[in-house]
Design a protein around this motif. Structure first.
Motif, mmCIF file in Angstrom:
data_model
loop_
_atom_site.group_PDB
_atom_site.id
_atom_site.type_symbol
_atom_site.label_atom_id
_atom_site.label_comp_id
_atom_site.label_asym_id
_atom_site.label_seq_id
_atom_site.Cartn_x
_atom_site.Cartn_y
_atom_site.Cartn_z
ATOM 1 N N LEU A 25 43.507 12.938 4.699
ATOM 2 C CA LEU A 25 42.546 13.084 5.784
ATOM 3 C C LEU A 25 41.959 11.713 6.100
ATOM 4 O O LEU A 25 41.601 10.963 5.186
ATOM 5 C CB LEU A 25 41.413 14.035 5.372
ATOM 6 N N ALA A 26 41.874 11.384 7.377
ATOM 7 C CA ALA A 26 41.364 10.069 7.766
ATOM 8 C C ALA A 26 40.320 10.203 8.861
ATOM 9 O O ALA A 26 40.500 10.950 9.823
ATOM 10 C CB ALA A 26 42.499 9.170 8.248
ATOM 11 N N HIS A 27 39.251 9.465 8.700
ATOM 12 C CA HIS A 27 38.219 9.447 9.733
ATOM 13 C C HIS A 27 38.670 8.570 10.903
ATOM 14 O O HIS A 27 39.494 7.665 10.744
ATOM 15 C CB HIS A 27 36.890 8.919 9.164
ATOM 16 N N ASN A 28 38.088 8.850 12.064
ATOM 17 C CA ASN A 28 38.422 8.089 13.271
ATOM 18 C C ASN A 28 38.172 6.591 13.148
ATOM 19 O O ASN A 28 38.717 5.809 13.932
ATOM 20 C CB ASN A 28 37.589 8.612 14.459
ATOM 21 N N TYR A 29 37.355 6.181 12.197
ATOM 22 C CA TYR A 29 37.019 4.769 12.053
ATOM 23 C C TYR A 29 37.964 4.021 11.112
ATOM 24 O O TYR A 29 37.746 2.841 10.831
ATOM 25 C CB TYR A 29 35.579 4.614 11.547
ATOM 26 N N GLN A 30 38.989 4.689 10.609
ATOM 27 C CA GLN A 30 39.938 4.013 9.732
ATOM 28 C C GLN A 30 40.880 3.109 10.535
ATOM 29 O O GLN A 30 41.055 3.277 11.743
ATOM 30 C CB GLN A 30 40.750 5.038 8.952
ATOM 31 N N ASP A 31 41.495 2.157 9.827
ATOM 32 C CA ASP A 31 42.454 1.261 10.470
ATOM 33 C C ASP A 31 43.633 2.036 11.041
ATOM 34 O O ASP A 31 43.967 3.132 10.581
ATOM 35 C CB ASP A 31 42.968 0.223 9.462
ATOM 36 N N SER A 134 27.310 14.992 14.311
ATOM 37 C CA SER A 134 26.944 14.614 15.679
ATOM 38 C C SER A 134 27.572 15.572 16.687
ATOM 39 O O SER A 134 27.081 15.711 17.807
ATOM 40 C CB SER A 134 27.375 13.169 15.970
ATOM 41 N N GLY A 135 28.635 16.264 16.276
ATOM 42 C CA GLY A 135 29.312 17.190 17.174
ATOM 43 C C GLY A 135 28.641 18.548 17.284
ATOM 44 O O GLY A 135 28.856 19.271 18.255
ATOM 45 N N VAL A 217 27.105 10.485 26.114
ATOM 46 C CA VAL A 217 26.761 10.282 24.710
ATOM 47 C C VAL A 217 27.319 11.472 23.949
ATOM 48 O O VAL A 217 27.008 12.623 24.266
ATOM 49 C CB VAL A 217 25.235 10.185 24.515
ATOM 50 N N CYS A 218 28.173 11.217 22.963
ATOM 51 C CA CYS A 218 28.822 12.337 22.268
ATOM 52 C C CYS A 218 29.428 11.879 20.953
ATOM 53 O O CYS A 218 29.539 10.683 20.678
ATOM 54 C CB CYS A 218 29.898 12.974 23.150
ATOM 55 N N SER A 219 29.860 12.857 20.158
ATOM 56 C CA SER A 219 30.548 12.577 18.898
ATOM 57 C C SER A 219 31.892 11.934 19.185
ATOM 58 O O SER A 219 32.407 11.984 20.314
ATOM 59 C CB SER A 219 30.757 13.877 18.123
ATOM 60 N N THR A 220 32.498 11.351 18.165
ATOM 61 C CA THR A 220 33.801 10.719 18.355
ATOM 62 C C THR A 220 34.855 11.731 18.809
ATOM 63 O O THR A 220 35.711 11.419 19.633
ATOM 64 C CB THR A 220 34.258 10.009 17.072
ATOM 65 N N GLU A 221 34.801 12.951 18.268
ATOM 66 C CA GLU A 221 35.789 13.963 18.663
ATOM 67 C C GLU A 221 35.651 14.295 20.146
ATOM 68 O O GLU A 221 36.653 14.411 20.862
ATOM 69 C CB GLU A 221 35.612 15.223 17.816
ATOM 70 N N LYS A 222 34.426 14.434 20.614
ATOM 71 C CA LYS A 222 34.206 14.772 22.018
ATOM 72 C C LYS A 222 34.541 13.608 22.942
ATOM 73 O O LYS A 222 34.782 13.813 24.138
ATOM 74 C CB LYS A 222 32.775 15.265 22.214
#
Length: 313
Positions: A25-31, A134-135, A217-222
């Protein structure tokens, strides 16, 4: 004799993943390299669901410690590892469990309903009534009991944004993400002036001065859905730089510009960037560093997470 080529690091990771029956599992902020080898890339809410639902024996969490700890909380019987044990979080650090516990005891008469942003320790989660991301923060706050005051921890910027949207008064813990507060009104106005046709998309962890300059203004997924559905072709993305790779991969044909901070052209989280492919390989090979938790604390921390997941469906 035919020469053989040594397997690449990526091939070795995939082999070990299969051998260990692991999920990455990887977060959106990973390389970029980690995002591309992961089984699932997402925000905190999406990753929480995936961690809860996985049938894998091993969860490799490419993110920061509180995320891997959250996966362990909802999967006590599974092995949970993260590539670098030092991948922390400034938000988590801004609200130490003992400090929150002392505050709640000192203010017991207020009977706070505690809503904790998922960017916090297991100790803080165990002291909370419900977790949010945040979502789903709006939904969690709106579902809170109307007869109890809310204490929102640890992100004051996310908390103030939710108050603006819901009209629900809350007491805010004085915490912030060190990355998102580096975006300034001047730095974002400057990039807006440079690209006047671009839409500005900002994360709610940003300060109010930055949020009011944003089109969304929204979460990374949105952010993914907004950019995909918008008729605009250019976007200024005001969050950690790793998000741009996901957007470029999932919303092809559009231009994404990193929002500059007050002192650099883009924002990198030093904790998120501690994870590398080599460390991912090594933690799969050695099954360390592992996330372990006291069982009594884990059970207490699990309740508000499950409450969040139920309310978010």
């Amino acid at each position: 004799m035919v020469a053989t080529t040594a397997p690449s690091l990526t091939e070795e990771i995939l082999r070990l993943k299969k051998e260990r029956n692991a999920v990455i599992l990887a977060h959106n902020y990973q390389d970029k390299a980690i995002q591309e080898i992961a089984d699932f890339v997402g925000d905190s809410l999406g990753l929480a669901y995936k961690a809860k639902e996985t049938e894998a024996d091993v969860i490799v969490f490419c993110g920061v410690h509180f995320m891997a700890e959250t996966a362990k909380i909802v999967n006590p019987g599974k092995i949970v590892v993260l590539p670098d044990a030092n991948a922390g979080c400034s938000l988590e650090q801004s609200c130490p469990g003992p400090q929150l516990e002392a505050f709640l005891k000192a203010n017991a008469a207020k009977n706070y309903y505690v809503i904790a942003y998922i960017n916090c320790s297991g100790h803080v989660k165990a002291l909370s009534d419900c977790i949010c991301t945040s979502g789903n923060a709006d939904k969690i706050v709106e579902a809170a009991p109307k007869d109890r005051p809310i204490l929102f921890v640890p992100d004051q910027n996310l908390g103030s944004w939710v108050m603006e949207r819901t009209g629900r008064k809350m007491d805010l813990w004085k915490g912030a993400c060190y990355v998102h507060v580096e975006f300034t009104r001047d730095s974002i106005q400057q990039i807006k002036d440079e690209y006047p046709d671009a839409k500005v998309v900002a994360h709610p962890e940003c300060t109010y001065a930055v949020r009011i300059l944003a089109d969304e203004v929204c979460s990374t997924e949105k952010m993914v859905g907004y950019c995909r559905n918008s008729p605009a072709s250019t976007f200024i993305i005001v969050t950690e730089s790793g998000m741009l790779h996901r957007l470029e991969r999932e919303v092809p044909g559009k231009k994404f510009i990193p929002g500059p901070t007050g002192h650099c052209a883009c924002a990198d989280c030093r904790y998120m960037k501690l994870n590398t492919l080599q460390k991912l390989h090594d933690c799969l090979r050695d099954l360390t560093p592992r996330v372990e938790m006291d069982e009594e604390l884990r059970k207490r921390a699990e309740k508000p997470i499950l409450r969040m997941l139920e309310l978010s469906r």
